[in-house]
Design a protein around this motif. Structure first.
Motif, short mmCIF file in Angstrom:
data_model
loop_
_atom_site.label_atom_id
_atom_site.label_comp_id
_atom_site.label_asym_id
_atom_site.label_seq_id
_atom_site.Cartn_x
_atom_site.Cartn_y
_atom_site.Cartn_z
N ARG A 1 78.08 5.07 29.40
CA ARG A 1 79.48 4.66 29.46
C ARG A 1 80.42 5.85 29.65
O ARG A 1 81.63 5.71 29.58
CB ARG A 1 79.85 3.90 28.19
N GLU B 1 73.31 5.06 25.34
CA GLU B 1 74.32 4.05 25.65
C GLU B 1 75.69 4.69 25.85
O GLU B 1 76.43 4.34 26.76
CB GLU B 1 74.37 3.01 24.53
N ARG B 2 76.02 5.67 24.99
CA ARG B 2 77.31 6.36 25.12
C ARG B 2 77.35 7.18 26.40
O ARG B 2 78.40 7.28 27.05
CB ARG B 2 77.53 7.27 23.92
#
Length: 227
Positions: A29, A25-26
């Motif tokens: 992003r 997820e990081r």
């Protein structure tokens, strides 16, 4: 061997998978700490906790206070922080060295496990480290390349010389779409512009190209959001 059974192996595996999920997820992003860093930190944290639970069984006698080697191990966890901080630096607004710092921390956990009588866990985490670097690195590049990133840059330049047009042209040529522009006076004849960009290019390459424009005095990245 006590403390190195399938239950502990499963706990390490769970920590690996869950940490990697957060790291994905990081990575999507486009954050500084991405897939590899989160996975390594999660794996190292799990190993340190298993060391505290099952290590030192050969020197600790139940019901007696003979020696407490866990105090030294606890200081390793906190003491490695200053080494990690020394490996992290910022270049042109981009944070570098996070994965290296996390690897140093994991290495300390592996060394502690080996000395605490948990060689199997130490070997598993060493294998996990190489799995992260050689197995997840291609995935990291694929995620970074396929996902459009939103980033902000602040550019300071000499006013009245058409620099803003050159900066915008450089951004669009590099494959970045400019979604927001905000200018304000800086010092003397300088103007500062904040740009919000969306694209799939390498932000470090873009910063280097803008920095080569004559009369650009400063260029850096800015966070678009706080999280």
């Amino acid at each position: 061997m006590y403390g190195q059974g399938w239950e502990q192996v499963g706990e390490l595996g769970l920590a690996f998978v869950l940490s990697a999920a957060i790291g994905v997820e990081r990575q999507l992003r486009q954050k500084s700490a991405g897939l590899r860093t989160h996975t390594i930190v999660g794996l190292g944290s799990a190993l340190f906790l298993l060391i505290s639970k099952y290590g030192f069984q050969d020197v600790v006698v139940p019901g007696q206070v003979t020696v407490d080697p866990s105090r030294v191990a606890a200081q390793i966890v906190s003491g490695l922080g200053f080494i990690g901080a020394g490996l992290i630096f910022v270049q042109r607004g981009t944070v570098r060295g996070l994965t290296t710092a996390a690897t140093i921390w994991l290495t300390a956990a592996i060394g502690t496990a080996a000395a605490a009588g948990l060689p199997i866990l130490a070997l598993l985490c060493t294998a996990g480290h190489f799995g992260v670097l050689y197995g997840l690195t291609p995935l990291t590049r694929r995620l970074s390349g396929n996902q459009p990133a939103t980033t902000g840059i602040t550019c300071t330049y000499v006013d009245g010389r058409g620099i803003l047009r050159q900066v915008l042209r450089t951004c669009t040529t590099a494959g970045w779409a400019v979604t927001r522009i905000e200018t304000r006076p800086a010092v003397d004849t300088l103007v500062q512009v904040q740009l919000e960009l969306v694209g799939r290019g390498q932000i470090t390459t873009l910063l280097a190209e803008i920095d080569e424009i004559d009369d650009v005095t400063e260029i850096r990245t800015e966070p678009v959001d706080d999280y």
